[in-house]
Design a protein around this motif. Structure first.
Motif, PDB file in Angstrom:
ATOM      1  N   ALA A   3       0.827  -1.204   0.000  1.00 52.16           N
ATOM      2  CA  ALA A   3       0.000   0.000   0.000  1.00 52.16           C
ATOM      3  C   ALA A   3       0.862   1.255   0.000  1.00 52.16           C
ATOM      4  CB  ALA A   3      -0.939  -0.009   1.194  1.00 52.16           C
ATOM      5  N   TYR A  18      -8.698   9.503  -2.826  1.00 54.49           N
ATOM      6  CA  TYR A  18      -8.966   8.223  -2.166  1.00 54.49           C
ATOM      7  C   TYR A  18      -9.367   7.127  -3.153  1.00 54.49           C
ATOM      8  CZ  TYR A  18     -11.145   4.607   0.633  1.00 54.49           C
ATOM      9  OH  TYR A  18     -11.486   3.396   1.156  1.00 54.49           O
ATOM     10  N   THR A  19     -10.245   7.442  -4.091  1.00 57.41           N
ATOM     11  CA  THR A  19     -10.723   6.434  -5.043  1.00 57.41           C
ATOM     12  C   THR A  19      -9.582   5.904  -5.902  1.00 57.41           C
ATOM     13  OG1 THR A  19     -12.885   7.502  -5.082  1.00 57.41           O
ATOM     14  CG2 THR A  19     -12.408   5.974  -6.868  1.00 57.41           C
ATOM     15  N   LYS A  22      -7.198   3.825  -3.622  1.00 57.97           N
ATOM     16  CA  LYS A  22      -7.826   2.543  -3.283  1.00 57.97           C
ATOM     17  C   LYS A  22      -7.764   1.586  -4.471  1.00 57.97           C
ATOM     18  CE  LYS A  22     -12.291   0.547  -2.069  1.00 57.97           C
ATOM     19  NZ  LYS A  22     -13.706   0.845  -1.846  1.00 57.97           N
ATOM     20  N   LEU A  26      -5.841  -1.998  -4.413  1.00 54.00           N
ATOM     21  CA  LEU A  26      -6.582  -3.242  -4.678  1.00 54.00           C
ATOM     22  C   LEU A  26      -6.025  -3.968  -5.891  1.00 54.00           C
ATOM     23  CD1 LEU A  26     -10.252  -2.088  -3.969  1.00 54.00           C
ATOM     24  CD2 LEU A  26      -8.826  -3.603  -2.569  1.00 54.00           C
TER      25      LEU A  26
END
Length: 101
Positions: A3, A18-19, A22, A26
């Protein structure tokens, strides 16, 4: 560690979003829309585990709906387009439509 690397590999604007962050994390863990949908389809109740814990494993209702819609949309695209869009691993409706457009 993965991460943190994802965060540092993104440009400043993406890392602050954030999107985007993320989605990158992922993707690096191999958690694509298809993988999330498959986990949802394969989930089974385990009597040995607390029900509340298992509910979090299933995802929130909003996440389930979004995952299922994205998965269904992706599966119905023509093969070459599906493969190309799938490589980008869109995680939201907007990302999926933008890739298709």
């Amino acid at each position: 560690m993965i991460a943190q690397k994802a965060y540092h590999d993104l440009d400043e604007v993406q890392a602050a979003d954030y999107t985007s962050l993320k989605a990158e994390i992922l993707a690096r863990f191999g958690v694509t829309t298809a993988v999330r949908a498959q986990r949802f389809y394969n989930w089974k109740f385990n009597e040995k585990l607390p029900p509340r814990t298992q509910m979090f494993d299933v995802q929130t209702p909003a996440q389930i709906v979004e995952t299922l819609v994205l998965d269904r949309f992706l599966r119905e695209l023509p093969r070459t387009l599906r493969e190309w869009v799938g490589q980008a691993n869109p995680t939201t409706y907007d990302e999926m439509v933008t890739q298709v457009e």
